[in-house]
Design an enzyme around this catalytic site. Structure first.
Site, PDB file in Angstrom:
ATOM      1  N   GLN A 212      -4.932   5.522   8.247  1.00 54.10           N
ATOM      2  CA  GLN A 212      -5.654   4.272   7.941  1.00 54.10           C
ATOM      3  C   GLN A 212      -6.619   3.927   9.069  1.00 54.10           C
ATOM      4  O   GLN A 212      -7.779   3.585   8.835  1.00 54.10           O
ATOM      5  CB  GLN A 212      -4.642   3.142   7.734  1.00 54.10           C
ATOM      6  CG  GLN A 212      -5.271   1.760   7.689  1.00 54.10           C
ATOM      7  CD  GLN A 212      -4.273   0.663   7.420  1.00 54.10           C
ATOM      8  OE1 GLN A 212      -3.887   0.467   6.278  1.00 54.10           O
ATOM      9  NE2 GLN A 212      -3.852  -0.077   8.426  1.00 54.10           N
TER      10      GLN A 212
ATOM     11  N   ALA B 249       4.708 -10.762   7.805  1.00 56.11           N
ATOM     12  CA  ALA B 249       6.011 -10.279   8.299  1.00 56.11           C
ATOM     13  C   ALA B 249       5.805  -9.737   9.720  1.00 56.11           C
ATOM     14  O   ALA B 249       6.191  -8.620  10.053  1.00 56.11           O
ATOM     15  CB  ALA B 249       6.608  -9.224   7.373  1.00 56.11           C
TER      16      ALA B 249
ATOM     17  N   GLN C 110      -3.362  -2.289  -2.735  1.00 60.41           N
ATOM     18  CA  GLN C 110      -2.953  -1.074  -2.023  1.00 60.41           C
ATOM     19  C   GLN C 110      -1.530  -0.632  -2.343  1.00 60.41           C
ATOM     20  O   GLN C 110      -1.016   0.287  -1.722  1.00 60.41           O
ATOM     21  CB  GLN C 110      -3.170  -1.231  -0.519  1.00 60.41           C
ATOM     22  CG  GLN C 110      -2.285  -2.242   0.184  1.00 60.41           C
ATOM     23  CD  GLN C 110      -2.739  -2.480   1.616  1.00 60.41           C
ATOM     24  OE1 GLN C 110      -3.750  -3.121   1.875  1.00 60.41           O
ATOM     25  NE2 GLN C 110      -1.996  -1.958   2.576  1.00 60.41           N
TER      26      GLN C 110
ATOM     27  N   ARG D 272       8.718  -2.897   7.325  1.00 58.18           N
ATOM     28  CA  ARG D 272       9.682  -2.336   6.367  1.00 58.18           C
ATOM     29  C   ARG D 272      11.028  -2.019   7.017  1.00 58.18           C
ATOM     30  O   ARG D 272      11.997  -1.735   6.309  1.00 58.18           O
ATOM     31  CB  ARG D 272       9.102  -1.086   5.701  1.00 58.18           C
ATOM     32  CG  ARG D 272       7.957  -1.422   4.738  1.00 58.18           C
ATOM     33  CD  ARG D 272       7.445  -0.208   3.981  1.00 58.18           C
ATOM     34  NE  ARG D 272       6.584  -0.589   2.880  1.00 58.18           N
ATOM     35  CZ  ARG D 272       5.244  -0.578   2.921  1.00 58.18           C
ATOM     36  NH1 ARG D 272       4.608  -0.211   4.017  1.00 58.18           N
ATOM     37  NH2 ARG D 272       4.549  -0.923   1.860  1.00 58.18           N
TER      38      ARG D 272
ATOM     39  N   HIS E 274       2.493  -6.125  15.628  1.00 53.47           N
ATOM     40  CA  HIS E 274       1.297  -6.890  15.244  1.00 53.47           C
ATOM     41  C   HIS E 274       0.799  -7.750  16.406  1.00 53.47           C
ATOM     42  O   HIS E 274      -0.400  -7.849  16.661  1.00 53.47           O
ATOM     43  CB  HIS E 274       1.606  -7.857  14.086  1.00 53.47           C
ATOM     44  CG  HIS E 274       2.007  -7.188  12.814  1.00 53.47           C
ATOM     45  ND1 HIS E 274       3.291  -7.249  12.315  1.00 53.47           N
ATOM     46  CD2 HIS E 274       1.294  -6.462  11.925  1.00 53.47           C
ATOM     47  CE1 HIS E 274       3.359  -6.593  11.170  1.00 53.47           C
ATOM     48  NE2 HIS E 274       2.159  -6.101  10.913  1.00 53.47           N
TER      49      HIS E 274
ATOM     50  N   LYS F  20       0.259   3.265  14.129  1.00 52.99           N
ATOM     51  CA  LYS F  20       1.358   3.784  13.299  1.00 52.99           C
ATOM     52  C   LYS F  20       0.779   4.237  11.954  1.00 52.99           C
ATOM     53  O   LYS F  20       1.174   5.251  11.407  1.00 52.99           O
ATOM     54  CB  LYS F  20       2.465   2.751  13.088  1.00 52.99           C
ATOM     55  CG  LYS F  20       3.679   3.400  12.401  1.00 52.99           C
ATOM     56  CD  LYS F  20       4.862   2.490  12.358  1.00 52.99           C
ATOM     57  CE  LYS F  20       4.664   1.363  11.390  1.00 52.99           C
ATOM     58  NZ  LYS F  20       4.535   1.846   9.977  1.00 52.99           N
TER      59      LYS F  20
HETATM   60  O1  PAF Z   1      -2.024  -2.125   7.871  1.00 53.73           O
HETATM   61  C1  PAF Z   1      -1.919  -3.111   7.110  1.00 53.73           C
HETATM   62  O2  PAF Z   1      -1.107  -4.018   7.318  1.00 53.73           O
HETATM   63  C2  PAF Z   1      -2.804  -3.185   5.878  1.00 53.73           C
HETATM   64  O3  PAF Z   1      -2.999  -1.942   5.317  1.00 53.73           O
HETATM   65  C3  PAF Z   1      -4.134  -3.891   6.142  1.00 53.73           C
HETATM   66  C4  PAF Z   1      -4.995  -3.104   7.122  1.00 53.73           C
HETATM   67  C5  PAF Z   1      -3.892  -5.297   6.680  1.00 53.73           C
HETATM   68  C6  PAF Z   1      -4.930  -4.014   4.838  1.00 53.73           C
HETATM   69  O4  PAF Z   1      -4.230  -4.751   3.890  1.00 53.73           O
END
Ligand code: PAF
Length: 285
Positions: free
Chosen positions: A154, A32, A62, A188, A37, A150
């Site tokens: 993570q 998406a 996840q 989202r 990205h 963002k």
């Molecule tokens: O940030 C994301 O889109 C996801 O958490 C990732 C790092 C691709 C892992 O599935």
């Protein structure tokens, strides 16, 4: 642009690129794809990558049972087109069975960094992320991997993961890309009705006000949090957290702060949004 679906083919394509002297850039995504990205793909080139690989995989590990795995947007054809247009060399788009074949039973978990913030509200989320990203790092081999800031927590814990496991991966965090009105780009956002999208702007408004206060000299942790909390609580249906934390460890800060990141997670309608601002570092939202 090469598109592969199997882990072995992905590993071989990365190895073949390195054998020609290329530096591999990795951009892991769940598809998406939006400009946020695609800016990671550009950043990989700025970091010296001459062969850029994007992975597209909606990682079931996840998502908790009550979360949005089922309705998470899947737009593979458009994603491939966007990657092609951006000069991506390789896309790895495995299915669930290729990533987690029968008998799969390994989980990678990190410690303290996973516990606050998202860890409180999504307790199983980060072990899913670190498990899949460890697999992606292992398949890619030596590379520079770019993640969006963002997902601030993570990014910090993936930096830690590469360091702790001595993986040959340079982890880079790239700035948040926003719409003109300040809304942070997110896959989202497409869930939002126009009314919800308007209300969602309260996060950027709050972060902008805190940023102004910071530049005017305010350093009190609680006061900075309150500046953000006000508009978010008014406009959102529920708030998971509005927090101020130490950028490297994500420990909660109190009193007068010198280095800090403000982080928000809140629900509007059925959509959960996150955002953040590293004070004195990030541009105004
Ligand atoms: O940030 C994301 O889109 C996801 O958490 C990732 C790092 C691709 C892992 O599935």
């Amino acid at each position: 642009m090469q598109v592969v679906r199997e882990p072995k083919a992905f590993r071989e394509a990365c190895e073949a690129a390195r054998a020609t002297g290329a530096r591999v850039g990795l951009v892991p995504t769940m598809g998406a794809l939006h400009e946020g990205h695609l800016s990671l793909v550009d950043r990989a080139a700025e970091e010296g990558a001459t062969f850029r690989a994007v992975t597209i995989f909606v990682n079931p590990l996840q998502f908790a049972a009550h979360e949005d795995l089922g309705r998470y947007p899947r737009t593979l054809e458009a994603d491939l087109e966007a990657c092609r247009a951006r000069g991506v060399d390789l896309v790895f788009a495995p299915d669930d069975g290729a990533m987690y074949p029968p008998g799969f039973q390994t989980t990678v978990t990190l410690g303290e960094l996973t516990k606050p913030l998202e860890g409180v509200h999504r307790p199983t989320h980060f072990s899913g992320v670190t498990t899949v990203v460890t697999k992606l790092f292992a398949l890619t081999g030596k590379c520079v991997a770019v993640f969006g800031r963002k997902d601030y927590q993570q990014w910090r814990l993936l930096e830690r993961l590469a360091l702790d496991l001595d993986l040959p991966v340079d982890v880079v965090g790239h700035r948040i890309v926003r719409e003109e009105d300040g809304l942070a780009l997110s896959s989202r956002n497409r869930y939002l009705s126009s009314d919800e999208r308007q209300r969602a702007l309260a996060i950027a408004r709050g972060l902008r006000a805190a940023n102004e206060a910071w530049h005017a000299g305010m350093r009190d942790a609680a006061a900075l949090v309150e500046i953000v909390r006000g508009p978010v609580e008014t406009s959102f249906d529920s708030v998971d957290y509005v927090a101020i934390a130490k950028p490297t460890t994500l420990e909660t800060l109190e009193g007068s702060v010198t280095e800090a990141v403000l982080l928000v997670a809140a629900h509007v309608g059925r959509t959960r949004l996150i955002d953040n601002l590293e004070l004195g570092v990030d541009p105004a939202p």
